[in-house]
Design an enzyme around this catalytic site. Sequence first.
Site, PDB file in Angstrom:
ATOM      1  CG  HIS A   5     -36.540  96.745 -71.216  1.00 53.02           C
ATOM      2  ND1 HIS A   5     -37.495  95.731 -71.628  1.00 53.02           N
ATOM      3  CD2 HIS A   5     -36.190  96.611 -70.154  1.00 53.02           C
ATOM      4  CE1 HIS A   5     -37.651  95.214 -70.613  1.00 53.02           C
ATOM      5  NE2 HIS A   5     -36.734  95.587 -69.504  1.00 53.02           N
ATOM      6  CB  CYS A  24     -35.019  92.483 -69.507  1.00 52.01           C
ATOM      7  SG  CYS A  24     -35.053  93.136 -67.739  1.00 52.01           S
ATOM      8  CD  GLU A  27     -38.498  96.483 -74.782  1.00 53.36           C
ATOM      9  OE1 GLU A  27     -38.993  96.217 -73.567  1.00 53.36           O
ATOM     10  OE2 GLU A  27     -37.297  96.083 -75.243  1.00 53.36           O
TER      11      GLU A  27
END
Length: 230
Positions: free
Chosen positions: A208, A112, A210
Amino acid sequence: MKKPVIGITGNQRPFREEDGMYLSYTPTGFVQGVQEAGGIPLILPIGDPATAEHYISLIDKLIITGGQHVSPQFYGAEKEIVSDDYLLERDLFELALIKEAVAAKKPIFTVCRGMQLYNVAMGGTLYQDIDHHWQENPASEASHTIETVKGTVLRDLFGEVGQINSYHHQSIKDLAPHLEVIALSPEDQIIEAVQSSHGTAFLGVQWHPELRYQISEGDKALFDYVVNQL
């Protein structure tokens, strides 16, 4: 076999704003994603850019995480939006980390804001405000699709069309020299992923992973690729 040490950039936010106390942190998904892929995570807190060379000497690879907007001063633009979501100290520190990692030929993975910052560091520019890329549904859910480029690692990991989450108001405008696009948003052609075109071990994604690696096979495989192959 020695496990690779993966440096993960930290962020900073107020703990008690009234007395100037702050927290240094990074999202746990990065830590766990690296651990589950067999790496040793090392969080790099925001600090003096002069310390960047030492930090890079401690790690095998670098992950630059998401967060605030990148200050437009670093790509020769004026501020075009009403926002206070900037942190100059972070920009300066992470730009120094990028410079030292490139010089040391250490692989870099960016997420990002991290992808945006790397593009700026390499000479590119950013759109400061785009529509339809900040989802309202839970972070673990996908909100739109990407189309990947044939022959790239993302095609291998996500297929021709992949599902991702999305939390950004800014994105790459002018692509830096020596970078190439490897995934796009089919709805508006926003750049969703880039890699180096001249041999540097670099991969950047706009979403994202994660936040979805525990439920998305593509994002889980992405962490494995970063830790063990990039």
